[in-house]
Design an enzyme around this catalytic site. Structure first.
Site, PDB file in Angstrom:
ATOM      1  N   SER A   1      30.908 -40.086   9.855  1.00  0.00           N
ATOM      2  CA  SER A   1      32.268 -39.703  10.425  1.00  0.00           C
ATOM      3  C   SER A   1      33.068 -38.478   9.634  1.00  0.00           C
ATOM      4  O   SER A   1      34.168 -37.857  10.090  1.00  0.00           O
ATOM      5  CB  SER A   1      33.353 -40.981  10.777  1.00  0.00           C
ATOM      6  OG  SER A   1      33.396 -41.438   9.574  1.00  0.00           O
TER       7      SER A   1
ATOM      8  N   LYS B   1      41.359 -45.945  11.548  1.00  0.00           N
ATOM      9  CA  LYS B   1      41.457 -44.645  10.745  1.00  0.00           C
ATOM     10  C   LYS B   1      42.855 -44.201  11.432  1.00  0.00           C
ATOM     11  O   LYS B   1      43.272 -43.521  10.171  1.00  0.00           O
ATOM     12  CB  LYS B   1      40.166 -43.906  11.419  1.00  0.00           C
ATOM     13  CG  LYS B   1      38.758 -44.114  10.703  1.00  0.00           C
ATOM     14  CD  LYS B   1      37.744 -43.467  11.257  1.00  0.00           C
ATOM     15  CE  LYS B   1      36.335 -43.750  10.798  1.00  0.00           C
ATOM     16  NZ  LYS B   1      35.271 -43.273  11.133  1.00  0.00           N
TER      17      LYS B   1
END
Ligand code: ADP
Length: 635
Positions: free
Chosen positions: A546, A589
């Site tokens: 990511s 996140k």
């Protein structure tokens, strides 16, 4: 949110008493298991913990018990008079009635007892003779010699009885009661027997130890020491074996034999026990096997056993977030309140449960089906709601009059209680470790959101621990002139991360070489650049792809010497064409970016459907690297 309006769950209808109606989100699995069991097929259920594997088996067993045509039977163990170490176990149709059992006919007159009686009579006659005819001065010596002879005879007779019994497996001094057959098991309706895979004796049966080796007259005969296994108790029904990861290979072989032969003998499992020498005849065990475990556990099963399993069903761990499924979640809440004697929830608390279910599923569009976890959260929220009562108990507690909490109080579980359990992470070890790590480490961490633009510095996002918590990672890229044009990755060891960084490095070099970037052109000799990438202050295990977009942007910035803005954090994977790909843990996140005070967070557009809460930060969805460049470079 739901199709009914209510203030508290007390107003909602009672849950159905049938377990099958209580299973949520696994309709297809329920249907397959039902039809598999009706057609006598073996099944394995695979899936995350707490998605309802055991519940489905129990529910299916419950309804089949009522509809299946079942022949009752009972199991008896009889002595084998030819060889007591080989007792006979029989399955007899019909209901057990005592008079039905025959006691084996055996001549219980024991020659050993006979000799013993003979010796006693001889001893009495001898002492009579001694008393009458032996002169008084020899009387003591004569009595001593006679008693010694009697003792030796008696000892020899007892010894021969013991040796005789251990040789033949049967002494001749068992009483008729000892030889009476015993009923091991009565089965009146279709059995559903559950056993854990690691519990070998429970699964396969055993023979109990007898300290006297089962020898007569005091030992317990072998047929009375037999313990039936779950495989035998499941005859004409269902055997449910969970925790398949823990099933020893040897047990798998026995189960395979039982499935093939539909009968299996019982023998003593402990080699140090007197039960080890006992073995029964093969005992009928015609059962349907249902096993369950997590996805990976299946690799612990031997191929021949796995081959015998007809249906391999994978249970879902999420369902779509639709009105129908939210109603089902409400039904689940009501069930848990009833089954666990919890306090009722307010409407807002139920909405909060839906939010938690979204978070646990990792998406706004989904609801988790890991319902044991959700049930645990409800139980903990209930305890928090009861906290006032606990305070009262603590306040009044003087050590003498301790009154434990009784069942329900009169409190309601509110949204704040659900939120507190979820946010404090007291339902998950990983989350608490991550929370503590971030708490302890945050004050040392050099994250300076919204600082002035910097070359080669960017903020990425990560999730610590499974189902854990999001964190911000500072990524720093430095370029050195060198004869070795390599890319070095510092303090990240995960394989996926390494590959993604190779991709980011290759892509950034390609874009610079092709002059295809919406950035000021610059001629760079890439053949003599050494690239160093540091995930600053990352000591926990971070793996995954990511950070690919973040690293690619930082390399571009360092090579082109164009500063990056510092008011954003970014997450997103990349393909070699520069498309931004979806990542996991998007909500954690975004939470992390908010917590550190960033103004903007850049995420893959394909992840937008997952975002649960978008307030408090600007969320910028992007599809390609080209779209990101104007947003992040200070030009
Ligand atoms: P597994 O065997 O998959 O680990 P269980 O069947 O033991 O999970 O589920 C444990 C508890 O979680 C159940 O008793 C029930 O309270 C709740 N639960 C789990 N899955 C479901 C489901 N699909 N529907 C309703 N409740 C569920």
């Amino acid at each position: 949110m739901f199709s009914v309006k209510f203030k508290t769950t007390e107003e909602l209808p009672e849950p159905s008493p049938r377990l099958i109606d209580q299973v949520i989100g696994q309709d297809e699995a329920v249907r397959i298991v039902l039809s598999a069991v009706k057609n006598k097929r073996n099944v394995i259920l695979l899936g995350d913990p707490g998605v309802g594997k055991s519940m489905i088996v129990k529910a299916v067993g419950e309804i089949l018990q009522d509809i299946v045509d079942f022949k009752p039977y009972y199991v008896i163990a009889k002595p084998n008079l030819k060889n007591m170490e080989r007792p006979i176990v029989e399955v007899i149709d019909g209901e057990y009635k005592e008079e039905k059992i025959e006691i084996p006919k055996v001549d219980f007159k024991s020659p050993n007892t006979f000799y013993l009686i003979l010796v006693m009579i001889a001893a009495i006659l001898l002492s009579e003779y001694l008393l009458r005819f032996v002169p008084e001065k020899y009387l003591l010596a004569a009595i001593s010699i006679t008693s010694l002879i009697v003792l030796i005879f008696g000892f020899v007779i007892i010894l021969s009885a013991i040796i005789g019994s251990s040789r033949s497996g049967m002494g001749n001094t068992y009483s008729p009661a000892d030889l009476k057959p015993v009923v091991l098991y009565e089965c009146k309706k279709m059995p559903l027997v559950r056993a854990s895979a690691y519990n070998v004796t429970r699964l396969l049966g055993d023979v109990k130890h007898c300290p006297l080796g089962g020898r007569p007259p005091l030992g317990t005969p072998p047929h009375k020491r037999i313990i039936l296994g779950a495989i035998h108790e499941a005859h004409r029904g269902i055997l449910y074996v969970d925790e398949i990861k823990t099933m020893p290979l040897e047990v798998q072989d026995y189960i395979l034999t039982a499935l093939q032969d539909k009968k299996l003998p019982i023998s003593g499992r402990n080699p140090n026990s007197s039960g080890a020498t006992v073995e029964t005849n093969p005992i009928p065990c015609d059962f349907i096997l249902i096993m369950s475990g997590n996805m990976d556990d299946v690799y612990n099963l031997r191929a021949p056993l796995l081959d015998r399993i007809d249906y391999k069903i994978v249970l879902r761990n999420k369902m779509d977030n639709t009105l129908e499924n939210r109603n089902k979640l409400l039904q689940f809440i009501v069930q848990e309140i009833k089954n666990n004697n919890l306090n009722h929830l307010t409407y807002e608390a139920c909405c909060e449960v839906v939010r938690v279910a979204q978070h646990l599923a990792g998406s706004k569009d989904k609801l988790t089906l890991r319902l044991r976890l959700l049930a645990n959260i409800l139980k903990m929220a209930n305890d928090l709601a009861m906290g006032k009562e606990i305070e009262e108990i603590l306040g009044n507690f003087d050590g003498k009059d301790y009154k434990p909490l009784t069942g329900k109080g009169k409190v309601l579980i509110e949204a704040k209680h659900i939120r507190e359990v979820f946010e404090r992470g007291i339902y998950s070890m990983e989350k608490q470790v991550a929370i503590n790590y971030i708490k302890n480490f945050k004050r040392y961490k050099l994250i300076t959101p919204n600082d002035s633009p910097k070359i080669g510095v960017i903020y990425g996002l990560a999730v610590l621990g499974e189902g854990g918590i999001g964190d911000v990672t500072k990524i720093i890229v430095q370029i050195l002139d060198s004869k070795n044009p390599a890319t070095h990755l510092l303090n990240i060891s995960g394989d996926i991360a390494k590959h993604s960084i190779t991709l980011a490095s290759a892509l950034s070099k390609k874009l610079i070489a092709n002059h295809k970037l919406p950035l000021p052109k610059k001629d760079i000799d890439l053949t003599n650049k050494e690239i160093y990438i540091q995930f600053s202050q990352s000591y926990s295990k971070i793996d995954g792809d990511s950070a690919t977009a973040a690293v690619c942007l930082a390399i571009l910035s360092a090579l082109l010497e164009i500063p990056l803005k510092q008011d954003f954090a970014i997450t997103g994977s990349l393909d070699l064409s520069g498309n931004v790909l979806a990542v996991g843990g998007i909500n954690e996140k975004i939470e992390a970016a908010k917590r550190y005070g960033f103004k903007r967070v850049i995420i893959p557009e394909s992840n937008m459907i997952d975002v649960i809460e978008g307030e408090g930060i600007e969320i910028i969805p992007v599809k390609t690297l080209d779209e990101i460049i104007p947003l992040v470079f200070e030009m």
